[in-house]
Scaffold this motif. Sequence first.
Motif, short mmCIF file in Angstrom:
data_model
loop_
_atom_site.label_atom_id
_atom_site.label_comp_id
_atom_site.label_asym_id
_atom_site.label_seq_id
_atom_site.Cartn_x
_atom_site.Cartn_y
_atom_site.Cartn_z
N LEU A 188 0.82 -1.21 0.00
CA LEU A 188 0.00 0.00 0.00
C LEU A 188 0.85 1.26 0.00
O LEU A 188 0.55 2.23 -0.71
CB LEU A 188 -0.93 0.01 1.22
N SER A 189 1.93 1.26 0.78
CA SER A 189 2.81 2.43 0.82
C SER A 189 3.49 2.65 -0.53
O SER A 189 3.66 3.79 -0.98
CB SER A 189 3.85 2.30 1.93
N GLN A 190 3.85 1.55 -1.19
CA GLN A 190 4.46 1.66 -2.52
C GLN A 190 3.45 2.22 -3.53
O GLN A 190 3.77 3.10 -4.33
CB GLN A 190 4.95 0.29 -2.98
N PHE A 191 2.22 1.73 -3.47
CA PHE A 191 1.19 2.19 -4.38
C PHE A 191 0.86 3.66 -4.16
O PHE A 191 0.75 4.44 -5.10
CB PHE A 191 -0.08 1.35 -4.21
N TYR A 192 0.73 4.06 -2.88
CA TYR A 192 0.39 5.46 -2.58
C TYR A 192 1.50 6.40 -3.03
O TYR A 192 1.23 7.49 -3.56
CB TYR A 192 0.16 5.63 -1.08
N THR A 193 2.75 5.99 -2.83
CA THR A 193 3.88 6.82 -3.24
C THR A 193 3.85 7.08 -4.74
O THR A 193 4.00 8.21 -5.20
CB THR A 193 5.21 6.15 -2.86
N GLN A 194 3.62 6.02 -5.51
CA GLN A 194 3.59 6.17 -6.97
C GLN A 194 2.34 6.92 -7.42
O GLN A 194 2.38 7.71 -8.37
CB GLN A 194 3.64 4.79 -7.62
N ARG A 195 1.24 6.71 -6.71
CA ARG A 195 -0.02 7.36 -7.09
C ARG A 195 0.04 8.87 -6.88
O ARG A 195 -0.42 9.64 -7.73
CB ARG A 195 -1.16 6.76 -6.27
N GLN A 196 0.59 9.30 -5.75
CA GLN A 196 0.66 10.73 -5.51
C GLN A 196 1.63 11.40 -6.48
O GLN A 196 1.46 12.56 -6.85
CB GLN A 196 1.05 11.03 -4.07
N LEU A 197 2.62 10.64 -6.94
CA LEU A 197 3.53 11.17 -7.95
C LEU A 197 2.80 11.40 -9.26
O LEU A 197 2.95 12.44 -9.90
CB LEU A 197 4.70 10.20 -8.17
N MET A 218 3.09 1.97 -11.19
CA MET A 218 2.22 2.24 -10.06
C MET A 218 1.42 0.99 -9.67
O MET A 218 1.14 0.76 -8.49
CB MET A 218 1.28 3.40 -10.40
N TYR A 219 1.06 0.18 -10.67
CA TYR A 219 0.29 -1.03 -10.40
C TYR A 219 1.17 -2.28 -10.32
O TYR A 219 0.84 -3.22 -9.59
CB TYR A 219 -0.77 -1.22 -11.50
N ILE A 220 2.28 -2.27 -11.04
CA ILE A 220 3.12 -3.47 -11.10
C ILE A 220 3.94 -3.64 -9.83
O ILE A 220 4.01 -4.75 -9.27
CB ILE A 220 4.05 -3.41 -12.33
#
Length: 367
Positions: A188-197, A218-220
């Motif tokens: 989740l932290s990885q996804f949120y980091t990429q999503r906010q970018l 972001m999804y991979i």
Amino acid sequence: MDTIAGLFSFITTPVSWIIVQFHTLYGAIFGADSGWAWGLSIVSLVVLIRICLIPLFVKQIKATRGMQALQPKMKAIQERYKNDKQRQSEEMMKLYKETGTNPLSSCLPILAQSPFFFALYHVLAAIANGKEIGYIDGPLLASARQAHIFGAPLAAKFTDSAEKVASLNASITDVRVVTAIMIILMSLSQFYTQRQLMQKNVDLSVKTPFMQQQKMLMYIFPVIFAVMGINFPVGVLVYWLTTNLWTMGQQMYVINQNPTPGSKAQDQYLTRLLKHVGSHGDVKGRSKKKIVAAIVAKGPDRNDNERKFIAALTKQGLAAQADGSVVKSVEATADADAASGGAAKRQQPKRQSKSQRHTPSKPSPKK
């Protein structure tokens, strides 16, 4: 995974030495065999590595800014070769080469810390198998094997058998619950980091292969971490969750303080900066002045966010200067009035009544 970790075995000795030094410090506080002492040693290892990687992170930011500066040229290439994808890719690569930019620069921090990640994995795998490694030997090895975080041994994995977990004085249920929670938090932290970018710090006016690549990652990446996470020891999950949280916080700071030109984050930043100027009557702070100076230097090449910011200053009777400061400007006030249609209206003579219009005015007395 063991084979990959073995390739980085040359760095296991310094990694084990760093962990032992931190363990000596935290062991004096929590106890040598405490899971907190060993867990915080791993967290401190992450913090130390990420501090050392700050120059690389700054370089990454500059490279990303360089990519943003190329957006108009990239858009022109897209439009020119929109029916020839191969030629479009060739021209993009040529542009990258000429300007010295690298679309994969965002992966540099991950690549730089990967040796430490796999070295830590190698260290924890040795601890799980009861093998001495680097500076972790004898009593330290026994202490590390018995260290638990929320009931899960540092060296235990989600896929371990009940017998192996029992040899580490733990239950398979505790291990799987703790590892599952940490894997979910890590993903989740990885996804949120990429999503906010992608949502806040990317210029969405131009779609490029680089942006499409970031969207795919972001999804991979979260899926990759979730699949691989079941084979990570608890200590490695602590390491990776900590580095994800560090990356997320670091990125939030950059987005709020130095957003990408043309992004949603820049629009929000300039809105806050406008309120700041309204409160103080000037730009306070070196970083803020640097951003205003950069906007002034762009001139007609400003993006929509920057033009809106300059126009808002003008309406307030202010003008941004080349050094990043803001001063009162009569010309700016006049321009603002003209732009808003609020130019001073000519005073109209007072309307007379019908009787007043027909009554002859008295001649002025002769001198």
